[in-house]
Design a protein around this motif. Structure first.
Motif, PDB file in Angstrom:
ATOM      1  N   ALA A  50      49.783  19.698 -17.669  1.00 51.69           N
ATOM      2  CA  ALA A  50      49.815  18.873 -18.870  1.00 51.69           C
ATOM      3  C   ALA A  50      50.952  19.273 -19.800  1.00 51.69           C
ATOM      4  O   ALA A  50      51.492  18.442 -20.536  1.00 51.69           O
ATOM      5  N   SER A  51      51.357  20.555 -19.759  1.00 52.51           N
ATOM      6  CA  SER A  51      52.399  21.035 -20.658  1.00 52.51           C
ATOM      7  C   SER A  51      53.754  20.384 -20.397  1.00 52.51           C
ATOM      8  O   SER A  51      54.631  20.373 -21.264  1.00 52.51           O
ATOM      9  N   GLU A  52      53.946  19.827 -19.202  1.00 51.94           N
ATOM     10  CA  GLU A  52      55.231  19.219 -18.856  1.00 51.94           C
ATOM     11  C   GLU A  52      55.299  17.744 -19.237  1.00 51.94           C
ATOM     12  O   GLU A  52      56.372  17.137 -19.183  1.00 51.94           O
ATOM     13  N   LEU A  53      54.178  17.162 -19.621  1.00 47.83           N
ATOM     14  CA  LEU A  53      54.118  15.723 -19.816  1.00 47.83           C
ATOM     15  C   LEU A  53      54.511  15.306 -21.223  1.00 47.83           C
ATOM     16  O   LEU A  53      54.074  15.904 -22.209  1.00 47.83           O
ATOM     17  N   ALA A  54      55.301  14.241 -21.316  1.00 47.69           N
ATOM     18  CA  ALA A  54      55.492  13.570 -22.590  1.00 47.69           C
ATOM     19  C   ALA A  54      54.189  12.864 -22.943  1.00 47.69           C
ATOM     20  O   ALA A  54      53.377  12.558 -22.057  1.00 47.69           O
ATOM     21  N   PRO A  55      53.956  12.586 -24.228  1.00 48.62           N
ATOM     22  CA  PRO A  55      52.727  11.874 -24.607  1.00 48.62           C
ATOM     23  C   PRO A  55      52.570  10.565 -23.841  1.00 48.62           C
ATOM     24  O   PRO A  55      53.550   9.888 -23.514  1.00 48.62           O
ATOM     25  N   ALA A  56      51.316  10.210 -23.570  1.00 51.64           N
ATOM     26  CA  ALA A  56      51.028   9.009 -22.779  1.00 51.64           C
ATOM     27  C   ALA A  56      51.648   7.761 -23.390  1.00 51.64           C
ATOM     28  O   ALA A  56      52.180   6.903 -22.674  1.00 51.64           O
ATOM     29  N   LYS A  57      51.597   7.641 -24.720  1.00 50.90           N
ATOM     30  CA  LYS A  57      52.145   6.444 -25.360  1.00 50.90           C
ATOM     31  C   LYS A  57      53.646   6.340 -25.127  1.00 50.90           C
ATOM     32  O   LYS A  57      54.191   5.225 -24.996  1.00 50.90           O
ATOM     33  N   ASP A  58      54.331   7.468 -25.070  1.00 54.50           N
ATOM     34  CA  ASP A  58      55.770   7.451 -24.827  1.00 54.50           C
ATOM     35  C   ASP A  58      56.075   7.092 -23.381  1.00 54.50           C
ATOM     36  O   ASP A  58      57.020   6.335 -23.102  1.00 54.50           O
ATOM     37  N   ARG A  59      55.314   7.616 -22.452  1.00 53.05           N
ATOM     38  CA  ARG A  59      55.553   7.290 -21.046  1.00 53.05           C
ATOM     39  C   ARG A  59      55.292   5.810 -20.785  1.00 53.05           C
ATOM     40  O   ARG A  59      56.031   5.159 -20.029  1.00 53.05           O
ATOM     41  N   ALA A  60      54.245   5.266 -21.413  1.00 54.97           N
ATOM     42  CA  ALA A  60      53.962   3.837 -21.271  1.00 54.97           C
ATOM     43  C   ALA A  60      55.079   3.001 -21.884  1.00 54.97           C
ATOM     44  O   ALA A  60      55.506   1.986 -21.311  1.00 54.97           O
ATOM     45  N   ALA A  61      55.562   3.416 -23.042  1.00 58.44           N
ATOM     46  CA  ALA A  61      56.640   2.678 -23.704  1.00 58.44           C
ATOM     47  C   ALA A  61      57.902   2.678 -22.851  1.00 58.44           C
ATOM     48  O   ALA A  61      58.603   1.653 -22.748  1.00 58.44           O
TER      49      ALA A  61
END
Length: 206
Positions: A50-61
């Motif tokens: 999880a530490s490597e992930l951009a926030p979900a809203k940003d990935r969706a955008a």
């Protein structure tokens, strides 16, 4: 005339989505004659830190920006709206349960050949192979191999020929962290988003 709609499911962390993702999606759409290809960003990828992930809203955008204007491409937020780890079997079951086409649908799960090779490690993989046809990206003319545990097991598979590329999300994150341009790898719109939202930058002191 086909009796059933043909729907492709293209899931991943999309951290960030990039031009190799787009190339694969286009090949799948055209080769499989899909009526719809759903891009499904993972909310909580169980195989990724999880530490490597951009926030979900940003990935969706970013996915939305990457696929803008592409015929048949749809952003599906089903895994972002679900609590807990994102398992493909749960997503497939939920999507099939809400399918309303009177003639039904054919479902294609778009995956890479490395994922296909270890797909027996996925949750309820034996059930998943009953529900979908695996559309496997074969890079550089290689022939995708199923897991050894599936020897002799019947399942549906189609091969998607894809030009070899060394492009990876890891490389893009590293370039973004170093302040290097990433637009040749993700396109102008996604690159602007990464820059504007300062994604993948290393916090001061680390």
């Amino acid at each position: 005339m086909r009796a059933a709609r043909r729907i492709g499911l293209f899931g991943g962390s999309f951290n960030p989505p990039h031009l190799a993702h787009l190339a694969l999606a286009r090949v799948a759409r055209d080769a499989l004659q899909l009526d719809e290809l759903r891009w499904i960003p993972a909310g909580d990828p169980w195989q990724k830190p999880a530490s490597e992930l951009a926030p979900a809203k940003d990935r969706a955008a970013m996915v939305s920006l990457l696929i803008e204007g592409e015929p048949g491409f749809v952003l599906d937020r089903i895994e972002l709206e679900r609590v807990g780890p994102s398992y493909s079997i749960d997503t497939v079951r939920a999507l099939q349960a809400r399918e309303t086409s009177p003639s039904g649908a054919e479902w294609f799960l778009i995956i890479g050949q490395d994922q296909y090779r270890r797909i027996d490690t996925w949750r309820d993989a034996a059930q998943l192979r009953v529900l979908v046809c695996f559309a496997v990206a074969a890079r550089g003319g290689e022939s995708p191999r199923p897991p050894d545990a599936w020897a002799g097991q019947i399942h549906h598979r189609v091969v998607l020929p894809l030009a070899r590329t060394d492009l990876s999300a890891t490389e893009i994150r590293q370039r973004a962290a170093a302040g290097q341009p990433v637009s040749p790898l993700v396109g102008e719109a996604v690159a602007r988003y990464i820059e504007q939202h300062r994604l993948y930058r290393v916090p001061p002191g680390l």
